[in-house]
Design a protein around this motif. Sequence first.
Motif, PDB file in Angstrom:
ATOM      1  N   PHE A 266      -1.981  14.338   3.042  1.00 31.85           N
ATOM      2  CA  PHE A 266      -0.768  13.830   3.689  1.00 31.85           C
ATOM      3  C   PHE A 266      -1.103  12.615   4.546  1.00 31.85           C
ATOM      4  O   PHE A 266      -0.374  11.605   4.544  1.00 31.85           O
ATOM      5  N   ILE A 267      -2.218  12.695   5.265  1.00 35.19           N
ATOM      6  CA  ILE A 267      -2.652  11.533   6.062  1.00 35.19           C
ATOM      7  C   ILE A 267      -2.997  10.366   5.146  1.00 35.19           C
ATOM      8  O   ILE A 267      -2.688   9.199   5.451  1.00 35.19           O
ATOM      9  N   GLU A 268      -3.634  10.662   4.009  1.00 33.99           N
ATOM     10  CA  GLU A 268      -3.921   9.608   3.037  1.00 33.99           C
ATOM     11  C   GLU A 268      -2.636   8.911   2.593  1.00 33.99           C
ATOM     12  O   GLU A 268      -2.588   7.678   2.486  1.00 33.99           O
ATOM     13  N   ALA A 269      -1.598   9.692   2.336  1.00 35.45           N
ATOM     14  CA  ALA A 269      -0.333   9.111   1.886  1.00 35.45           C
ATOM     15  C   ALA A 269       0.270   8.221   2.964  1.00 35.45           C
ATOM     16  O   ALA A 269       0.763   7.123   2.681  1.00 35.45           O
ATOM     17  N   LEU A 270       0.223   8.679   4.208  1.00 32.53           N
ATOM     18  CA  LEU A 270       0.785   7.879   5.310  1.00 32.53           C
ATOM     19  C   LEU A 270       0.013   6.576   5.483  1.00 32.53           C
ATOM     20  O   LEU A 270       0.615   5.507   5.666  1.00 32.53           O
ATOM     21  N   THR A 271      -1.307   6.653   5.434  1.00 28.12           N
ATOM     22  CA  THR A 271      -2.092   5.435   5.633  1.00 28.12           C
ATOM     23  C   THR A 271      -1.963   4.489   4.444  1.00 28.12           C
ATOM     24  O   THR A 271      -1.966   3.266   4.617  1.00 28.12           O
ATOM     25  N   ALA A 272      -1.867   5.042   3.230  1.00 31.60           N
ATOM     26  CA  ALA A 272      -1.639   4.175   2.070  1.00 31.60           C
ATOM     27  C   ALA A 272      -0.297   3.479   2.167  1.00 31.60           C
ATOM     28  O   ALA A 272      -0.158   2.298   1.816  1.00 31.60           O
ATOM     29  N   LEU A 273       0.722   4.203   2.673  1.00 34.42           N
ATOM     30  CA  LEU A 273       2.038   3.600   2.861  1.00 34.42           C
ATOM     31  C   LEU A 273       1.994   2.515   3.929  1.00 34.42           C
ATOM     32  O   LEU A 273       2.590   1.442   3.771  1.00 34.42           O
ATOM     33  N   ALA A 274       1.268   2.777   5.012  1.00 36.62           N
ATOM     34  CA  ALA A 274       1.115   1.767   6.060  1.00 36.62           C
ATOM     35  C   ALA A 274       0.381   0.547   5.527  1.00 36.62           C
ATOM     36  O   ALA A 274       0.724  -0.606   5.864  1.00 36.62           O
ATOM     37  N   LEU A 275      -0.626   0.780   4.683  1.00 35.49           N
ATOM     38  CA  LEU A 275      -1.342  -0.343   4.078  1.00 35.49           C
ATOM     39  C   LEU A 275      -0.405  -1.198   3.246  1.00 35.49           C
ATOM     40  O   LEU A 275      -0.468  -2.437   3.289  1.00 35.49           O
ATOM     41  N   ALA A 276       0.484  -0.560   2.493  1.00 38.63           N
ATOM     42  CA  ALA A 276       1.439  -1.305   1.671  1.00 38.63           C
ATOM     43  C   ALA A 276       2.309  -2.210   2.526  1.00 38.63           C
ATOM     44  O   ALA A 276       2.668  -3.318   2.116  1.00 38.63           O
ATOM     45  N   ALA A 277       2.640  -1.745   3.731  1.00 42.86           N
ATOM     46  CA  ALA A 277       3.519  -2.521   4.605  1.00 42.86           C
ATOM     47  C   ALA A 277       2.799  -3.672   5.304  1.00 42.86           C
ATOM     48  O   ALA A 277       3.396  -4.729   5.552  1.00 42.86           O
ATOM     49  N   PHE A 278       1.506  -3.494   5.598  1.00 38.11           N
ATOM     50  CA  PHE A 278       0.827  -4.460   6.464  1.00 38.11           C
ATOM     51  C   PHE A 278      -0.284  -5.260   5.783  1.00 38.11           C
ATOM     52  O   PHE A 278      -0.826  -6.173   6.399  1.00 38.11           O
ATOM     53  N   ILE A 279      -0.618  -4.958   4.536  1.00 38.90           N
ATOM     54  CA  ILE A 279      -1.764  -5.614   3.926  1.00 38.90           C
ATOM     55  C   ILE A 279      -1.562  -7.112   3.766  1.00 38.90           C
ATOM     56  O   ILE A 279      -2.536  -7.879   3.794  1.00 38.90           O
ATOM     57  N   ARG A 280      -0.317  -7.555   3.661  1.00 43.70           N
ATOM     58  CA  ARG A 280      -0.078  -9.004   3.512  1.00 43.70           C
ATOM     59  C   ARG A 280      -0.540  -9.782   4.744  1.00 43.70           C
ATOM     60  O   ARG A 280      -0.739 -10.999   4.676  1.00 43.70           O
ATOM     61  N   HIS A 281      -0.669  -9.118   5.890  1.00 45.48           N
ATOM     62  CA  HIS A 281      -1.121  -9.781   7.110  1.00 45.48           C
ATOM     63  C   HIS A 281      -2.639  -9.899   7.176  1.00 45.48           C
ATOM     64  O   HIS A 281      -3.174 -10.429   8.158  1.00 45.48           O
ATOM     65  N   PHE A 282      -3.344  -9.394   6.151  1.00 48.04           N
ATOM     66  CA  PHE A 282      -4.807  -9.441   6.129  1.00 48.04           C
ATOM     67  C   PHE A 282      -5.277 -10.085   4.832  1.00 48.04           C
ATOM     68  O   PHE A 282      -5.796  -9.408   3.936  1.00 48.04           O
ATOM     69  N   PRO A 283      -5.110 -11.422   4.704  1.00 46.81           N
ATOM     70  CA  PRO A 283      -5.592 -12.081   3.487  1.00 46.81           C
ATOM     71  C   PRO A 283      -7.100 -11.936   3.312  1.00 46.81           C
ATOM     72  O   PRO A 283      -7.597 -11.943   2.186  1.00 46.81           O
ATOM     73  N   ASP A 284      -7.829 -11.833   4.412  1.00 46.52           N
ATOM     74  CA  ASP A 284      -9.251 -11.503   4.352  1.00 46.52           C
ATOM     75  C   ASP A 284      -9.357  -9.982   4.458  1.00 46.52           C
ATOM     76  O   ASP A 284      -9.127  -9.391   5.510  1.00 46.52           O
ATOM     77  N   ARG A 285      -9.710  -9.341   3.356  1.00 46.72           N
ATOM     78  CA  ARG A 285      -9.678  -7.875   3.293  1.00 46.72           C
ATOM     79  C   ARG A 285     -10.887  -7.216   3.947  1.00 46.72           C
ATOM     80  O   ARG A 285     -10.932  -5.985   4.051  1.00 46.72           O
ATOM     81  N   ARG A 286     -11.860  -7.976   4.405  1.00 50.58           N
ATOM     82  CA  ARG A 286     -13.101  -7.375   4.883  1.00 50.58           C
ATOM     83  C   ARG A 286     -12.900  -6.513   6.127  1.00 50.58           C
ATOM     84  O   ARG A 286     -13.531  -5.445   6.253  1.00 50.58           O
ATOM     85  N   GLY A 287     -12.027  -6.932   7.032  1.00 46.82           N
ATOM     86  CA  GLY A 287     -11.779  -6.138   8.237  1.00 46.82           C
ATOM     87  C   GLY A 287     -11.259  -4.744   7.921  1.00 46.82           C
ATOM     88  O   GLY A 287     -11.847  -3.737   8.349  1.00 46.82           O
ATOM     89  N   PRO A 288     -10.142  -4.636   7.164  1.00 52.12           N
ATOM     90  CA  PRO A 288      -9.661  -3.302   6.791  1.00 52.12           C
ATOM     91  C   PRO A 288     -10.678  -2.511   5.966  1.00 52.12           C
ATOM     92  O   PRO A 288     -10.789  -1.293   6.117  1.00 52.12           O
ATOM     93  N   LEU A 289     -11.430  -3.187   5.087  1.00 56.33           N
ATOM     94  CA  LEU A 289     -12.409  -2.472   4.271  1.00 56.33           C
ATOM     95  C   LEU A 289     -13.488  -1.820   5.135  1.00 56.33           C
ATOM     96  O   LEU A 289     -13.790  -0.624   4.987  1.00 56.33           O
ATOM     97  N   VAL A 290     -14.081  -2.594   6.023  1.00 57.63           N
ATOM     98  CA  VAL A 290     -15.154  -2.046   6.863  1.00 57.63           C
ATOM     99  C   VAL A 290     -14.609  -0.949   7.778  1.00 57.63           C
ATOM    100  O   VAL A 290     -15.255   0.094   7.978  1.00 57.63           O
ATOM    101  N   THR A 291     -13.417  -1.155   8.310  1.00 57.51           N
ATOM    102  CA  THR A 291     -12.816  -0.146   9.198  1.00 57.51           C
ATOM    103  C   THR A 291     -12.650   1.189   8.489  1.00 57.51           C
ATOM    104  O   THR A 291     -13.038   2.244   9.003  1.00 57.51           O
ATOM    105  N   CYS A 292     -12.071   1.168   7.286  1.00 59.82           N
ATOM    106  CA  CYS A 292     -11.836   2.433   6.584  1.00 59.82           C
ATOM    107  C   CYS A 292     -13.149   3.092   6.172  1.00 59.82           C
ATOM    108  O   CYS A 292     -13.264   4.328   6.185  1.00 59.82           O
ATOM    109  N   LEU A 293     -14.154   2.302   5.832  1.00 62.82           N
ATOM    110  CA  LEU A 293     -15.444   2.876   5.446  1.00 62.82           C
ATOM    111  C   LEU A 293     -16.129   3.542   6.635  1.00 62.82           C
ATOM    112  O   LEU A 293     -16.747   4.611   6.488  1.00 62.82           O
ATOM    113  N   VAL A 294     -16.026   2.945   7.804  1.00 61.21           N
ATOM    114  CA  VAL A 294     -16.595   3.558   9.015  1.00 61.21           C
ATOM    115  C   VAL A 294     -15.891   4.879   9.323  1.00 61.21           C
ATOM    116  O   VAL A 294     -16.525   5.867   9.721  1.00 61.21           O
ATOM    117  N   LEU A 295     -14.572   4.915   9.114  1.00 56.96           N
ATOM    118  CA  LEU A 295     -13.835   6.159   9.338  1.00 56.96           C
ATOM    119  C   LEU A 295     -14.290   7.255   8.377  1.00 56.96           C
ATOM    120  O   LEU A 295     -14.465   8.418   8.770  1.00 56.96           O
TER     121      LEU A 295
END
Length: 371
Positions: free
Chosen positions: A221-250
């Motif tokens: 369920f948390i995966e679904a919420l975060t995937a939905l949030a990613l869909a809404a906000f990913i356009r604000h991160f043209p450089d994907r490295r920040g979100p990638l490293v953050t999720c991997l650390v989590l």
Amino acid sequence: MDATHMGSTGIGFVTMLPVFLMGVGAMSVRPLRRALGEKRGIGLGTLAIAVSCAARFWLNDSLGLLVTAAAAGIGIAIVQALAPGFIKRNFPGNTGGAIGLYSTGIVSGAALAAASAAGLADRFGWAVALASWTGPALVASVIWLVASRPAAGDKRARASQGTVATKTITFWSSPRSWSLLVFFGIGTGAFMLVMAWLPPFYVALGQSSETAGYLLAGLTFIEALTALALAAFIRHFPDRRGPLVTCLVLVLAGLACLLTTPVSLAVPAIILLGTGIGILFPLSIIVAVDHVNEPTAAGDFTAFVQGGGYILASFVPLIAGALRDAFADLAQAWLLMAIGIIGLIVLALRYSPDSYLAFRRSLARQETPPG
């Protein structure tokens, strides 16, 4: 396991088989697109899933589980092979958001399955619990038939066959292609490992099957919420490295909880893993799609990355099952995945937008018809 007399390795193989076939199917995206078209192919793949689930009501021994897992894997393979190109073609202005929604559907279905499996099995038997997914698959088929009209993507795909499809673009010789394939494979392997073995892990620690199922349901369920949030906000991160490293650390922090104090830190582990994997799974697809602009070529490239990645990921639950049989514990599996996640952090730091341009230039040099 009691009903079929299958050990942990056998159950791991049941989990491995459809994912492996998803990878093989993704590698066949070009002939699938030519033979079926994107809209028809996705519809037929969904129907194949429905038929496979229905067959589990009767084919409920160990061989039946393997056969229906293979058939379902073929259906999933067709859908997973054709969907990214369809999305890229029909949502050119917000491909990342559309893929985020698509991934949200995947993990939302997993959350519903995890939450309902134990209760349905206790009340109706596990064969009925598995076969009950015929209904949602049929509903999805009807929704797809209506929602995908008019098939503008199919028309554009056929129109582009004379240009892109005849070019000898290959991805095998590119180090970046293999890097993304490994990245997707290990990331999806983390998803598969948790989905397959988190409940047995907590049951072995003395928790009830219902509690273990609810933990997995909460995670997905948390995966679904975060995937939905990613869909809404990913356009604000043209450089994907920040979100990638953050999720991997989590994800790494969640695995550390499972390795150290899994019972007392169960809730933090679920939150960390659910958030990290919920971002990682769709974002690994988005990063692959980012590397290619033309929709048909993007679909082919994503199929290459997903195909090899799914084949790689399919071995993770099998290896985990073998380790559980050998050591009566899953600690070794969590540790191996943690090492893999550290490797993904190193890879993620290399995925700068400038590196996408270099990859596109290398593909452009291939875009010359043979002869």
